[in-house]
Design a protein around this motif. Structure first.
Motif, PDB file in Angstrom:
ATOM      1  N   THR A  21      35.193 -63.409  20.544  1.00 27.15           N
ATOM      2  CA  THR A  21      34.122 -62.428  20.315  1.00 27.15           C
ATOM      3  C   THR A  21      32.777 -62.947  20.791  1.00 27.15           C
ATOM      4  O   THR A  21      31.952 -62.213  21.322  1.00 27.15           O
ATOM      5  N   VAL A  22      32.564 -64.241  20.606  1.00 25.10           N
ATOM      6  CA  VAL A  22      31.321 -64.840  21.097  1.00 25.10           C
ATOM      7  C   VAL A  22      31.245 -64.724  22.609  1.00 25.10           C
ATOM      8  O   VAL A  22      30.236 -64.307  23.184  1.00 25.10           O
ATOM      9  N   GLU A  23      32.359 -65.088  23.239  1.00 21.71           N
ATOM     10  CA  GLU A  23      32.422 -65.015  24.697  1.00 21.71           C
ATOM     11  C   GLU A  23      32.159 -63.593  25.168  1.00 21.71           C
ATOM     12  O   GLU A  23      31.392 -63.366  26.118  1.00 21.71           O
ATOM     13  N   ALA A  24      32.757 -62.643  24.485  1.00 20.71           N
ATOM     14  CA  ALA A  24      32.607 -61.241  24.865  1.00 20.71           C
ATOM     15  C   ALA A  24      31.147 -60.816  24.774  1.00 20.71           C
ATOM     16  O   ALA A  24      30.627 -60.149  25.676  1.00 20.71           O
ATOM     17  N   LYS A  25      30.489 -61.236  23.739  1.00 15.58           N
ATOM     18  CA  LYS A  25      29.091 -60.872  23.541  1.00 15.58           C
ATOM     19  C   LYS A  25      28.229 -61.322  24.715  1.00 15.58           C
ATOM     20  O   LYS A  25      27.474 -60.550  25.297  1.00 15.58           O
ATOM     21  N   TYR A  26      28.403 -62.585  25.098  1.00 14.99           N
ATOM     22  CA  TYR A  26      27.584 -63.099  26.187  1.00 14.99           C
ATOM     23  C   TYR A  26      27.955 -62.475  27.524  1.00 14.99           C
ATOM     24  O   TYR A  26      27.113 -62.241  28.365  1.00 14.99           O
ATOM     25  N   LYS A  27      29.260 -62.225  27.696  1.00 16.66           N
ATOM     26  CA  LYS A  27      29.704 -61.645  28.964  1.00 16.66           C
ATOM     27  C   LYS A  27      29.150 -60.247  29.157  1.00 16.66           C
ATOM     28  O   LYS A  27      28.847 -59.832  30.271  1.00 16.66           O
ATOM     29  N   SER A  28      29.034 -59.501  28.071  1.00 14.38           N
ATOM     30  CA  SER A  28      28.589 -58.113  28.209  1.00 14.38           C
ATOM     31  C   SER A  28      27.085 -58.034  28.404  1.00 14.38           C
ATOM     32  O   SER A  28      26.585 -57.171  29.111  1.00 14.38           O
ATOM     33  N   GLN A  29      26.340 -58.977  27.816  1.00 10.79           N
ATOM     34  CA  GLN A  29      24.885 -58.862  27.853  1.00 10.79           C
ATOM     35  C   GLN A  29      24.263 -59.503  29.090  1.00 10.79           C
ATOM     36  O   GLN A  29      23.414 -58.906  29.728  1.00 10.79           O
ATOM     37  N   ARG A  30      24.692 -60.696  29.407  1.00 10.70           N
ATOM     38  CA  ARG A  30      24.100 -61.384  30.566  1.00 10.70           C
ATOM     39  C   ARG A  30      24.996 -61.188  31.793  1.00 10.70           C
ATOM     40  O   ARG A  30      26.155 -60.863  31.686  1.00 10.70           O
ATOM     41  N   ALA A  31      24.424 -61.486  32.934  1.00  8.33           N
ATOM     42  CA  ALA A  31      25.204 -61.424  34.173  1.00  8.33           C
ATOM     43  C   ALA A  31      25.060 -62.753  34.896  1.00  8.33           C
ATOM     44  O   ALA A  31      24.576 -62.812  36.024  1.00  8.33           O
ATOM     45  N   LEU A  32      25.450 -63.809  34.223  1.00 10.19           N
ATOM     46  CA  LEU A  32      25.311 -65.144  34.807  1.00 10.19           C
ATOM     47  C   LEU A  32      26.491 -65.445  35.716  1.00 10.19           C
ATOM     48  O   LEU A  32      27.640 -65.177  35.367  1.00 10.19           O
ATOM     49  N   THR A  33      26.187 -66.002  36.862  1.00 13.75           N
ATOM     50  CA  THR A  33      27.251 -66.337  37.800  1.00 13.75           C
ATOM     51  C   THR A  33      27.736 -67.761  37.525  1.00 13.75           C
ATOM     52  O   THR A  33      26.925 -68.640  37.204  1.00 13.75           O
ATOM     53  N   PRO A  34      29.032 -67.986  37.631  1.00 14.16           N
ATOM     54  CA  PRO A  34      29.586 -69.316  37.346  1.00 14.16           C
ATOM     55  C   PRO A  34      28.960 -70.393  38.228  1.00 14.16           C
ATOM     56  O   PRO A  34      28.627 -70.140  39.388  1.00 14.16           O
ATOM     57  N   VAL A  35      28.801 -71.568  37.660  1.00 18.58           N
ATOM     58  CA  VAL A  35      28.237 -72.681  38.422  1.00 18.58           C
ATOM     59  C   VAL A  35      29.355 -73.518  39.015  1.00 18.58           C
ATOM     60  O   VAL A  35      30.508 -73.400  38.618  1.00 18.58           O
ATOM     61  N   ASP A  36      29.004 -74.355  39.965  1.00 17.58           N
ATOM     62  CA  ASP A  36      29.981 -75.228  40.609  1.00 17.58           C
ATOM     63  C   ASP A  36      30.378 -76.350  39.648  1.00 17.58           C
ATOM     64  O   ASP A  36      29.539 -77.133  39.225  1.00 17.58           O
ATOM     65  N   VAL A  37      31.634 -76.386  39.295  1.00 16.33           N
ATOM     66  CA  VAL A  37      32.080 -77.428  38.373  1.00 16.33           C
ATOM     67  C   VAL A  37      33.011 -78.418  39.065  1.00 16.33           C
ATOM     68  O   VAL A  37      33.656 -79.220  38.406  1.00 16.33           O
ATOM     69  N   THR A  38      33.091 -78.345  40.380  1.00 20.82           N
ATOM     70  CA  THR A  38      33.960 -79.286  41.085  1.00 20.82           C
ATOM     71  C   THR A  38      33.420 -80.698  40.928  1.00 20.82           C
ATOM     72  O   THR A  38      32.220 -80.915  40.777  1.00 20.82           O
ATOM     73  N   THR A  39      34.325 -81.637  40.983  1.00 19.84           N
ATOM     74  CA  THR A  39      33.971 -83.028  40.781  1.00 19.84           C
ATOM     75  C   THR A  39      33.395 -83.636  42.070  1.00 19.84           C
ATOM     76  O   THR A  39      33.620 -83.125  43.162  1.00 19.84           O
ATOM     77  N   VAL A  40      32.662 -84.698  41.906  1.00 21.98           N
ATOM     78  CA  VAL A  40      32.036 -85.334  43.065  1.00 21.98           C
ATOM     79  C   VAL A  40      33.091 -85.816  44.044  1.00 21.98           C
ATOM     80  O   VAL A  40      32.973 -85.630  45.252  1.00 21.98           O
ATOM     81  N   GLN A  41      34.128 -86.428  43.505  1.00 25.85           N
ATOM     82  CA  GLN A  41      35.174 -86.952  44.390  1.00 25.85           C
ATOM     83  C   GLN A  41      35.838 -85.842  45.191  1.00 25.85           C
ATOM     84  O   GLN A  41      36.225 -86.042  46.338  1.00 25.85           O
ATOM     85  N   GLU A  42      35.925 -84.657  44.604  1.00 21.91           N
ATOM     86  CA  GLU A  42      36.504 -83.522  45.317  1.00 21.91           C
ATOM     87  C   GLU A  42      35.601 -83.110  46.476  1.00 21.91           C
ATOM     88  O   GLU A  42      36.079 -82.856  47.588  1.00 21.91           O
ATOM     89  N   ARG A  43      34.303 -83.094  46.231  1.00 22.26           N
ATOM     90  CA  ARG A  43      33.381 -82.713  47.297  1.00 22.26           C
ATOM     91  C   ARG A  43      33.362 -83.774  48.392  1.00 22.26           C
ATOM     92  O   ARG A  43      33.262 -83.462  49.579  1.00 22.26           O
ATOM     93  N   VAL A  44      33.458 -85.034  47.979  1.00 23.72           N
ATOM     94  CA  VAL A  44      33.519 -86.108  48.972  1.00 23.72           C
ATOM     95  C   VAL A  44      34.764 -85.935  49.837  1.00 23.72           C
ATOM     96  O   VAL A  44      34.715 -86.021  51.066  1.00 23.72           O
ATOM     97  N   TYR A  45      35.886 -85.658  49.173  1.00 20.17           N
ATOM     98  CA  TYR A  45      37.147 -85.480  49.894  1.00 20.17           C
ATOM     99  C   TYR A  45      37.042 -84.345  50.902  1.00 20.17           C
ATOM    100  O   TYR A  45      37.422 -84.497  52.065  1.00 20.17           O
ATOM    101  N   GLN A  46      36.515 -83.204  50.465  1.00 20.35           N
ATOM    102  CA  GLN A  46      36.388 -82.054  51.363  1.00 20.35           C
ATOM    103  C   GLN A  46      35.460 -82.365  52.534  1.00 20.35           C
ATOM    104  O   GLN A  46      35.706 -81.955  53.669  1.00 20.35           O
ATOM    105  N   SER A  47      34.421 -83.110  52.230  1.00 20.64           N
ATOM    106  CA  SER A  47      33.467 -83.469  53.270  1.00 20.64           C
ATOM    107  C   SER A  47      34.106 -84.368  54.324  1.00 20.64           C
ATOM    108  O   SER A  47      33.951 -84.147  55.535  1.00 20.64           O
TER     109      SER A  47
END
Lengths: 244, 244
Positions: free
Chosen positions: B3-29
């Motif tokens: 219910t908490v999650e639902a409340k925030y999801k309905s009111q705000r329109a925040l876009t997800p942030v990048d949560v990938t790990t540094v090692q993953e970005r290094v690997y892709q690079s």
DNA sequence: ATATTGGATGTGTGATCACATATCTAATAT
DNA sequence: ATATTAGATATGTGATCACACATCCAATAT
């Protein structure tokens, strides 16, 4: 050659010591464990846990696990969660298709190689070992013999690069195949059938019949796959991302 | 849902942030760099050096490098030495053979897939992009277009597992192919020829001719391989383990 | 001249610590 | 009863340090 080096080489007879790194030994240990069925598909693992079992610190395990992740034998099931690659019916089916392409190709090449009498002897020996292991219900030995048979064949026909890719595929599907040991009757039937098909493989190689060798290997792969699939259909439920 | 999650999801329109790990970005690079030819075959690399360039510490690079070692894109050339996989004529020849098997198979499947009009459009676009890049001597763009063409095709015919293995093979041979840019004339000729062969591929797919699609892709792989081999024969000497 | 030595430098390797955070359990509030 | 909260525990991640040891280069000895 250095004169100092020469002096010591001529006078003493010291044998080289093991200079492999800890992470390399950890990697080999985990790899062997995966192929021998020490891990269950979907099983949760932890770096610290493995480190303790292996009697080392987390650091070498981290690097070994990173390599196994790259080989898709281990996967990250969450932000901070590691597990053995689980059995997913559709994924496994796809791996089987790739294996048939590559191992069929390797078998073809082995069949067309000149001077294959030593190969045939070796294949016969491996197949005999599987049959004898089944007599005494030694499933571990049967599993090992099966692996030895296939890689003996592929080594004869494949160059190292092809063998390498096939090894990776076996590593991914290793826990899935090995864990079918839990159904002893099924597992026995898989290999009973396998021994017969292996004979066809040997015959095809002896006749230098490329197409027949490919067909026989593909039949071996497919028929064991069908049994495995049935095993998982019966054991676990219908989930698409089962933990076992 | 909470219910908490639902409340925030309905009111705000925040876009997800990048949560990938540094090692993953290094690997892709590093992966992208390998495919784009930022590294030379046989080039010595150092973990600390890469970490500094990438603006991070050694730790994430270590894990990324471990993964690339498992994929054979990086290799250990000595007890404490890392380098990009060098060009070795016989090894490369073997990789080409495996690529012909797998990419030929993927092309076959793409050719027999139903509803391929969007695929054909995409392939035409990629091939056109290559041709236009060659007009203005933009070799980087030509290289990228070639990669896009091939993977568009394989994505259509291959399941993810097949695509994954093909990607690994491209990663290994990436620096070798890309470094042929140093001979601009040769590189241009490779892709001029490639554009023509790609047309044959597209025609085969349009006609749903599996065998022709496989043949055309295999011709593309083989002919560019022959040019590359000639390039290395002329450039470097006759060493079996050259550093370039 | 050539071979050897010795120190300086840079390398991967392994251990350890700090940290954010996912997961679980039990207590609490609704 | 159900949902929420709070705390405890365990996890991967990243940073840092110490170390053994190749490699290189200049000094030295043969």
């Amino acid at each position: 050659m250095n004169t100092v080096e020469a002096k010591y080489k001529s006078q003493r007879a010291l044998t080289p010591v093991d200079v492999t790194t800890v992470q390399e030994r950890v990697y080999q240990s985990l790899r062997l464990g995966l192929l021998k069925g020490e891990f269950l598909p979907g099983e949760q693992i932890s770096i610290r846990g493995l480190a303790e079992v292996l009697g080392t610190s987390a650091m070498p395990v981290r690097e070994a696990v990173a390599r196994l992740i790259a080989e898709r034998a281990i996967e990250q099931s969450g932000p901070r969660m590691l597990r053995i690659a689980p059995y997913v019916a559709s994924d496994h089916e796809n791996y089987i298709r790739v294996r048939m392409q590559l191992e069929g190709y390797a078998a073809e090449r082995a069949a067309s190689a000149p001077k294959n009498s030593v190969l045939i002897d070796a294949l016969r020996r491996h197949n005999q070992a599987i049959a004898e292991a089944l007599e005494v219900r030694d499933l571990d030995a049967a599993l090992g013999g099966n692996q030895a048979f296939h890689f003996e064949l592929y080594r004869a026909g494949g160059y190292p690069q092809l063998l390498d890719i096939i090894s990776t595929l076996w590593l991914r599907t290793g826990p899935i195949v090995a864990s079918a040991r839990r159904d002893e009757a099924l597992f026995g039937r898989i290999f009973d059938n396998g021994v017969r098909i292996h004979s066809d493989v040997i015959d095809a190689v002896a006749r230098r019949d490329r197409a027949a060798a490919r067909r026989a290997i593909n039949l071996d792969i497919r028929s064991s796959h069908l049994s495995i699939r049935r095993f998982y259909k019966l054991t676990s439920g219908q989930e698409d991302r089962p933990s076992v």
